[in-house]
Motif scaffolding. Structure first.
Motif, PDB file in Angstrom:
ATOM      1  N   UNK A 115       0.834  -1.191   0.000  1.00  0.00           N
ATOM      2  CA  UNK A 115       0.000   0.000   0.000  1.00  0.00           C
ATOM      3  C   UNK A 115       0.871   1.244   0.000  1.00  0.00           C
ATOM      4  N   UNK A 116       0.303   2.356  -0.415  1.00  0.00           N
ATOM      5  CA  UNK A 116       1.024   3.622  -0.430  1.00  0.00           C
ATOM      6  C   UNK A 116       0.026   4.748  -0.269  1.00  0.00           C
ATOM      7  N   UNK A 117       0.519   5.881   0.232  1.00  0.00           N
ATOM      8  CA  UNK A 117      -0.342   7.043   0.364  1.00  0.00           C
ATOM      9  C   UNK A 117      -0.634   7.652  -1.003  1.00  0.00           C
ATOM     10  N   UNK A 118       0.223   7.371  -1.950  1.00  0.00           N
ATOM     11  CA  UNK A 118       0.017   7.902  -3.305  1.00  0.00           C
ATOM     12  C   UNK A 118       1.157   8.798  -3.722  1.00  0.00           C
ATOM     13  N   UNK A 119       1.690   8.560  -4.908  1.00  0.00           N
ATOM     14  CA  UNK A 119       2.754   9.416  -5.439  1.00  0.00           C
ATOM     15  C   UNK A 119       2.234  10.840  -5.602  1.00  0.00           C
ATOM     16  N   UNK A 120       3.115  11.793  -5.363  1.00  0.00           N
ATOM     17  CA  UNK A 120       2.736  13.189  -5.534  1.00  0.00           C
ATOM     18  C   UNK A 120       2.060  13.797  -4.329  1.00  0.00           C
ATOM     19  N   UNK A 121       1.781  12.991  -3.296  1.00  0.00           N
ATOM     20  CA  UNK A 121       1.158  13.519  -2.090  1.00  0.00           C
ATOM     21  C   UNK A 121       2.215  13.873  -1.045  1.00  0.00           C
ATOM     22  N   UNK A 122       1.920  14.862  -0.219  1.00  0.00           N
ATOM     23  CA  UNK A 122       2.829  15.297   0.840  1.00  0.00           C
ATOM     24  C   UNK A 122       2.152  15.122   2.197  1.00  0.00           C
ATOM     25  N   UNK A 123       2.806  14.388   3.084  1.00  0.00           N
ATOM     26  CA  UNK A 123       2.340  14.247   4.455  1.00  0.00           C
ATOM     27  C   UNK A 123       3.251  15.088   5.340  1.00  0.00           C
ATOM     28  N   UNK A 124       2.687  16.065   6.032  1.00  0.00           N
ATOM     29  CA  UNK A 124       3.441  16.977   6.893  1.00  0.00           C
ATOM     30  C   UNK A 124       3.150  16.609   8.343  1.00  0.00           C
ATOM     31  N   UNK A 125       4.167  16.135   9.046  1.00  0.00           N
ATOM     32  CA  UNK A 125       3.995  15.633  10.415  1.00  0.00           C
ATOM     33  C   UNK A 125       4.551  16.645  11.412  1.00  0.00           C
ATOM     34  N   UNK A 132       7.422  14.965   5.302  1.00  0.00           N
ATOM     35  CA  UNK A 132       8.274  15.925   6.009  1.00  0.00           C
ATOM     36  C   UNK A 132       7.888  15.921   7.483  1.00  0.00           C
ATOM     37  N   UNK A 133       8.865  16.174   8.345  1.00  0.00           N
ATOM     38  CA  UNK A 133       8.631  16.133   9.787  1.00  0.00           C
ATOM     39  C   UNK A 133       9.146  17.416  10.426  1.00  0.00           C
ATOM     40  N   UNK A 134       8.299  18.045  11.234  1.00  0.00           N
ATOM     41  CA  UNK A 134       8.676  19.239  11.990  1.00  0.00           C
ATOM     42  C   UNK A 134       8.578  18.918  13.472  1.00  0.00           C
ATOM     43  N   UNK A 135       9.712  18.894  14.148  1.00  0.00           N
ATOM     44  CA  UNK A 135       9.694  18.661  15.595  1.00  0.00           C
ATOM     45  C   UNK A 135       9.610  20.003  16.314  1.00  0.00           C
ATOM     46  N   UNK A 136       8.677  20.101  17.236  1.00  0.00           N
ATOM     47  CA  UNK A 136       8.489  21.303  18.041  1.00  0.00           C
ATOM     48  C   UNK A 136       9.048  21.017  19.428  1.00  0.00           C
ATOM     49  N   UNK A 137      10.223  21.566  19.714  1.00  0.00           N
ATOM     50  CA  UNK A 137      10.878  21.316  20.994  1.00  0.00           C
ATOM     51  C   UNK A 137      10.438  22.348  22.020  1.00  0.00           C
ATOM     52  N   UNK A 138      10.174  21.871  23.245  1.00  0.00           N
ATOM     53  CA  UNK A 138       9.720  22.749  24.322  1.00  0.00           C
ATOM     54  C   UNK A 138      10.585  22.542  25.555  1.00  0.00           C
ATOM     55  N   UNK A 139      10.512  23.503  26.462  1.00  0.00           N
ATOM     56  CA  UNK A 139      11.181  23.380  27.757  1.00  0.00           C
ATOM     57  C   UNK A 139      10.241  22.667  28.722  1.00  0.00           C
ATOM     58  N   UNK A 140      10.777  21.722  29.509  1.00  0.00           N
ATOM     59  CA  UNK A 140       9.948  20.933  30.419  1.00  0.00           C
ATOM     60  C   UNK A 140      10.339  21.226  31.865  1.00  0.00           C
TER      61      UNK A 140
END
Length: 525
Positions: free
Chosen positions: A326-336, A428-436
């Motif tokens: 299976x695949x999400x589909x060529x040409x598609x962008x998943x932004x995490x 693509x993956x965007x990590x949002x770092x925070x202070x704990x």
């Protein structure tokens, strides 16, 4: 006032048995002991000699050889019960314990608890509908006759089983009995015990059935109690705190578990290590104390699962056969968008949606209540979403009629990240770092059940560094994955530093990315 007759089945460590009987009876309770006939005769003689002058101790009139999983364990229990009923006419409750059990509350607290809760405490779940049995035989325990012990006579056990199976020599469960299953560590009222003994004398058919079932100590009392006691008077739980490892072995408690054990909503605990001499002494002294105030937080099981799971992160998942083609589909962008602080992750994702008009779903693989469109049922449960992750994502792309989609993930979902990055689509993956802060980490521990309002400060002080290290390790592990399209923005960085990775993540000009970063309270708790 409640008076407990402890039913003790044991086979070793005579000194521990003597100490246990002495401690429990010193508070006014009593005990009936069945000492395995397989054990050393001199050990039984030592126990009898040490306890012969204790009027609150009696012994089963008949001793038998016991075997794990066999009827003999139930029969030995019945012999001890009969002795206790005759010897202790004022006993109001009968509590099943082993030599590895110890009280984790005072006698005063225990008696008050039983006085205030007029019920039988015994785990009893529907045998066929529940998932109490995780592996191995299930229906076969009942419909075939088991005359041999699987541990001591494995060849005979499986030969007998295979012959019956081949010849289809099954049997019916007694028609008016609904078999139940649960832990063998129960606490029953005297009336219930007397009804059980009466039942064993009247229902010879049921006794014959259980005598040749496999592991009847998990089903016999559990079934009979449900048959004779009104449901409203049964609490389907044990009052003995016990846990099991991933491999099905009982968790053993040691000296440093004292505070954890006292904070659990149970009266006894099993198993206490034979080497935990300090723990045994402290718990023994505790049982005799008065006026003790117990702060119940009940985080034991979730805390154990959290701490023992750290070394196996990332090794639990294999490829799913339904996803291999299976695949999400060529040409598609998943932004995490990946953020440990979910409220910040959601705020960032919503701001991205507002600025770009890209459809967005929040923590769909982490939060059961995450708002989802109706996709025919695949979206209803977290487990189903995760199992059919790629099919779900394809359906979401189709539902929103888009080639770009934003989702939020918790940092611990690296298996999902790997899977999506291995797809033919662009991820693509965007990590949002925070202070704990410590306060945030404590709140997180409470939200996930690792701590409670009454967790001792000493436990919290030990727990917080572990949680902080775990959070940091999750972030480091994502970096170590080496994803091609990995970007990071952080709470402590300047607008200029955060602008460029966000622009590249969204494929937008830097001035538009700067407007997003400058959103008021974007990283605020």
């Amino acid at each position: 006032m409640a008076k407990i007759a402890f039913i003790l089945l044991c086979h070793k460590d005579p000194d521990a048995i003597i100490n246990q009987a002495t401690r429990l009876t010193a508070a006014g309770d009593c005990m009936a002991i069945h000492f395995d006939a397989r054990a050393k005769p001199e050990h039984f003689a030592r126990i009898q000699e040490a306890l012969k002058d204790n009027p609150n101790v009696t012994f089963a009139r008949k001793r038998i050889k016991c075997g794990w999983g066999a009827w003999s364990l139930v029969q030995a229990t019945l012999y001890a019960i009969e002795a206790a009923v005759d010897a202790f006419p004022r006993a109001t409750h009968f509590y099943m314990v082993s030599g590895d059990c110890m009280a984790i509350k005072s006698a005063e607290y225990t008696h008050q608890f039983l006085d205030e809760n007029d019920a039988d405490y015994i785990e009893s779940f529907d045998y066929f509908e529940s998932d109490w049995i995780k592996t191995g035989m299930k229906e076969e325990r009942l419909i075939y006759r088991h005359f041999f012990n699987e541990r001591t006579q494995p060849k005979l056990f499986y030969a007998s089983f295979n012959v019956q199976k081949k010849l289809n020599l099954t049997r019916e469960i007694p028609h008016d009995i609904q078999v139940q299953i649960g832990s063998q560590w129960w606490c029953l009222r005297r009336r219930t015990i007397e009804w059980i003994l009466e039942f064993t004398r009247k229902r010879k058919d049921v006794m014959r059935f259980f005598r040749s079932t496999w592991i009847p100590d998990e089903t016999f009392f559990q079934t009979i109690v449900r048959h004779i006691v009104p449901e409203k008077e049964i609490r389907s739980r044990t009052l003995t705190f016990l846990m099991f490892t991933d491999y099905g072995m009982p968790v053993t408690f040691y000296n440093d578990h004292y505070d954890l054990l006292l904070s659990q909503d149970f009266l006894f605990a099993r198993k206490i290590s034979p080497e935990a001499h300090v723990l045994k002494r402290r718990l023994g002294d505790l049982y005799a104390e008065e006026g003790v105030n117990f702060q119940i937080s009940n985080e034991g099981r979730s805390l154990f699962k959290f701490l023992t799971g750290r070394g196996r992160v990332g090794h639990r998942f294999a490829s799913r056969f339904w996803e291999q083609e299976s695949t999400l589909g060529r040409g598609r962008e998943l932004l995490i968008v990946v953020a440990k602080k979910w409220h910040i992750g959601k705020r960032v994702a919503r701001r991205l949606k507002q600025a770009t008009n890209i459809p967005m779903i929040e923590y769909l693989f982490d939060e059961e209540s995450c708002p989802m469109p109706d996709l025919g049922g695949i979206q209803t449960r977290l487990g189903k979403r995760t199992r059919h992750r790629r099919a779900l994502m394809r359906m979401l792309f189709d539902y929103y009629e888009t080639d770009r989609l934003i989702i939020c993930l918790d940092p611990n979902n690296r298996d999902l990240m790997r899977d999506f990055f291995s797809d033919r689509s662009m991820t693509r993956l965007l990590e949002v770092e925070s202070h704990f802060t410590d306060d945030y980490l404590l709140g997180h521990a409470m939200r996930v059940g690792l701590a409670g309002e009454n967790t001792p400060q000493e436990t919290i002080d030990r727990l917080l560094p572990t949680i902080r290290a775990d959070v940091m390790n999750e972030s480091d592990a994502i970096k170590d994955e080496g994803f091609d399209e990995y970007y990071r923005i952080t709470e402590n960085a300047s607008t200029e530093v955060n602008t460029r990775p966000l622009a590249r993540f969204l494929s937008i000009p830097e001035d538009r990315a700067r407007d997003i970063i400058e959103t008021e309270h974007l990283f605020a708790d």
